[in-house]
Design an enzyme around this catalytic site. Structure first.
Site, PDB file in Angstrom:
ATOM      1  N   ASN A 118       0.808  -1.216   0.000  1.00 21.38           N
ATOM      2  CA  ASN A 118       0.000   0.000   0.000  1.00 21.38           C
ATOM      3  C   ASN A 118       0.843   1.267   0.000  1.00 21.38           C
ATOM      4  O   ASN A 118       0.490   2.264  -0.624  1.00 21.38           O
ATOM      5  CB  ASN A 118      -0.922  -0.003   1.222  1.00 21.38           C
ATOM      6  CG  ASN A 118      -2.001  -1.057   1.117  1.00 21.38           C
ATOM      7  OD1 ASN A 118      -2.672  -1.160   0.101  1.00 21.38           O
ATOM      8  ND2 ASN A 118      -2.154  -1.859   2.154  1.00 21.38           N
ATOM      9  N   ASP A 163      -0.793 -10.880  -0.914  1.00 19.99           N
ATOM     10  CA  ASP A 163       0.232 -11.066   0.111  1.00 19.99           C
ATOM     11  C   ASP A 163      -0.114 -12.220   1.042  1.00 19.99           C
ATOM     12  O   ASP A 163       0.770 -13.004   1.426  1.00 19.99           O
ATOM     13  CB  ASP A 163       0.435  -9.772   0.900  1.00 19.99           C
ATOM     14  CG  ASP A 163      -0.861  -9.187   1.454  1.00 19.99           C
ATOM     15  OD1 ASP A 163      -1.949  -9.589   0.983  1.00 19.99           O
ATOM     16  OD2 ASP A 163      -0.777  -8.322   2.349  1.00 19.99           O
TER      17      ASP A 163
END
Length: 244
Positions: free
Chosen positions: A11, A96
């Protein structure tokens, strides 16, 4: 002999690994949109294979760089085959999280696994000895717990967990100590409960801890664990080798 490029876009930052013969040779951290910095980093190299993965919207510039610097490349997506059977809605499973369980299973095959990724959120993932991803849970991370108590109450102070000792009093004698003890003991108890459930299963089992808060959490829980800080990168490399 293989020389692979692994690009893991998070992010707020991008993690780039050079992997030679399935061993991580180097790791670089690049700012948010990694385009130009990634180009400079990989320019001197020619890779056999490369993979790009993003937890959010992909960076088209980074994807183009990854495609151009390797003989074969893979863009990680919800349809990308993985060496696990999944009991989870793939459309809602973060890349992830999936890479972490693939990495854990590649390191510890034929083992009942609990994979704990301790970051902004804490994720608990279960993998069976047969290579089935049984699902996972998501819980607030260490920093998020302290921040929530501060933001959603009138007068509770914000505690910085970076300076907290692993030795916490059972009960606090001030508001600051009470917050610290409540958060730390609560989180430790939560983690130990998942670990106890795993060890109740028959056969060989292992607990794998990764993520930014892994080293601290390892000191506050009572159960034995294995720390692998680069589990997601190892998993992405395994997915790359599985597909290309």
């Amino acid at each position: 002999m293989s020389f692979n490029l692994i690009v893991d876009q998070g992010n707020s930052a991008c993690k780039v690994a050079f992997v030679r013969n399935n061993s991580i040779e180097s790791i670089s951290f690049l700012p948010g949109k990694a385009g130009q910095a990634l180009s400079h980093l990989v320019a001197p190299h020619r890779f056999d294979k490369a993979i790009y993965s993003s937890v959010g919207l992909p960076d088209e510039e980074a994807e183009a760089i990854v495609r151009s610097c390797a003989a074969a490349s893979l863009m990680m997506g919800t349809e990308t085959p993985v060496p696990l059977r999944l009991q989870y809605d793939r459309r809602t499973l973060g890349a992830d999280r999936l890479a972490a369980v693939v990495g854990a299973h590649s390191l510890y095959p034929n083992t009942e696994l609990l994979v704990i990724d301790a970051g902004t959120a804490i994720t608990y993932e279960r993998v069976s000895a047969e290579g089935i991803y049984l699902g996972g849970n998501i819980s607030p991370g260490l920093h998020l717990r302290f921040k929530a108590l501060h933001l959603f109450t009138g007068r509770l102070p914000l505690i910085d967990p970076s300076g907290i000792s692993p030795k916490i009093a059972e009960y606090g004698s001030s508001t600051e100590e009470a917050i610290t003890a409540g958060v730390i003991h609560g989180l430790a108890g939560e983690i130990d409960r998942y670990i106890d459930d795993l060890h109740a299963k028959e056969g060989r089992s292992a607990v794998i801890l990764t993520g930014g808060d892994a080293n601290y959490l390892a000191r506050i829980i009572r159960s034995g664990i294995l720390i692998h800080p680069d589990l997601v990168l190892l998993g992405l490399n395994r997915i790359l080798e599985y597909n290309v």
